[in-house]
Design a protein around this motif. Structure first.
Motif, mmCIF file in Angstrom:
data_model
loop_
_atom_site.group_PDB
_atom_site.id
_atom_site.type_symbol
_atom_site.label_atom_id
_atom_site.label_comp_id
_atom_site.label_asym_id
_atom_site.label_seq_id
_atom_site.Cartn_x
_atom_site.Cartn_y
_atom_site.Cartn_z
ATOM 1 N N ALA A 146 0.831 -1.206 0.000
ATOM 2 C CA ALA A 146 0.000 0.000 0.000
ATOM 3 C C ALA A 146 0.862 1.251 0.000
ATOM 4 N N LEU B 122 -4.868 7.921 -0.786
ATOM 5 C CA LEU B 122 -5.503 6.765 -0.160
ATOM 6 C C LEU B 122 -6.948 6.605 -0.616
ATOM 7 N N LEU C 190 -7.203 4.426 -3.588
ATOM 8 C CA LEU C 190 -6.533 3.130 -3.527
ATOM 9 C C LEU C 190 -7.548 2.003 -3.421
ATOM 10 N N LEU D 241 -8.673 -2.034 -2.844
ATOM 11 C CA LEU D 241 -8.268 -3.206 -2.060
ATOM 12 C C LEU D 241 -7.570 -4.246 -2.934
ATOM 13 N N VAL E 72 -4.060 -3.414 -3.802
ATOM 14 C CA VAL E 72 -3.109 -3.666 -2.720
ATOM 15 C C VAL E 72 -2.756 -5.148 -2.638
ATOM 16 N N ASP F 290 -10.799 -2.261 6.074
ATOM 17 C CA ASP F 290 -10.871 -1.632 4.753
ATOM 18 C C ASP F 290 -9.586 -0.841 4.543
ATOM 19 N N THR F 291 -9.487 -0.133 3.425
ATOM 20 C CA THR F 291 -8.256 0.614 3.153
ATOM 21 C C THR F 291 -8.071 1.779 4.127
ATOM 22 N N LEU G 95 -6.357 0.337 7.090
ATOM 23 C CA LEU G 95 -4.950 0.155 6.729
ATOM 24 C C LEU G 95 -4.209 1.491 6.803
#
Length: 205
Positions: free
Chosen positions: A23, A32, A35, A37, A40, A57-58, A61
């Motif tokens: 990521a 972000l 971005l 999933l 990643v 979820d992102t 992260l």
């Protein structure tokens, strides 16, 4: 049995770190909020389902990335501010600390600089919490300096906020400046800190 459990735990940690590293690499070129999933997990070389064993979820992260980027700095900043010697020595040490962080962890610095005002609320809040903690820690260190005699807590927090904002701004400038021109950024950063220091000495006049 405990041996097998240890192996599984190590593999789980390895996968989690692979997702974080993937990521962070992808975030060098995007925000972000954009971005994906699957993006990643593909970069990390794991199945999409594996993501949910580590993060909701992102955004989740991203919060972990904030802590990974900033947690270790608290002790370093306290040590730098507690450096004995005159103001110029502390200023030089602070600017060198920032320059070293940008040299050593450019992806982390870029992530924090971009997402501090980015589109993911939980990550903005996580960064704000960490920076707020830095401000309180810096204020505590400043309170120990002889120059702070007579200052109240609100003024110390205000001054600490100036220092923390300056550190973030300087890191961002180092990040976008070619290596050959970073001495200029360092000189400007030192001059700004000296200016803040002059104001500090005369604040109670």
């Amino acid at each position: 049995m405990s041996h097998l459990s240890g192996i599984r735990q190590a593999q789980k940690q390895k996968t989690r770190q692979a997702l974080l590293d993937a990521a962070l690499g992808l975030l060098e070129e995007q925000s972000l909020s954009s971005l994906g999933l699957r993006e990643v997990t593909r970069a990390a070389g794991v199945a999409p389902a594996a993501f949910y064993r580590h993060f909701r979820d992102t955004a989740d992260l991203g919060v972990v990335l904030v802590d990974e980027a900033l947690d270790s700095l608290h002790g370093m900043i306290r040590t730098t501010l507690a450096t004995t010697g005159d103001s110029d020595e502390r200023i030089a040490a602070t600017v060198e600390l920032i320059a070293g962080l940008v040299r050593g962890y450019p992806a982390h610095v870029r992530f924090i600089a971009r997402e501090r005002h980015g589109g993911v609320a939980t990550v903005r809040e996580a960064i704000a919490r960490q920076l707020g903690l830095f401000v309180r820690e810096v204020a505590d260190e400043l309170a120990r300096h002889p120059e702070s005699e007579g200052w109240d807590q609100d003024d110390l927090l205000m001054l600490a906020g100036l220092y923390v904002d300056h550190m973030v701004m300087t890191a961002s400038e180092f990040l976008v400046t070619p290596e050959t021109d970073r001495d200029r950024v360092a000189r400007t950063a030192r001059r700004r800190l000296r200016l803040v220091g002059l104001g500090r000495r005369h604040w109670l006049d």
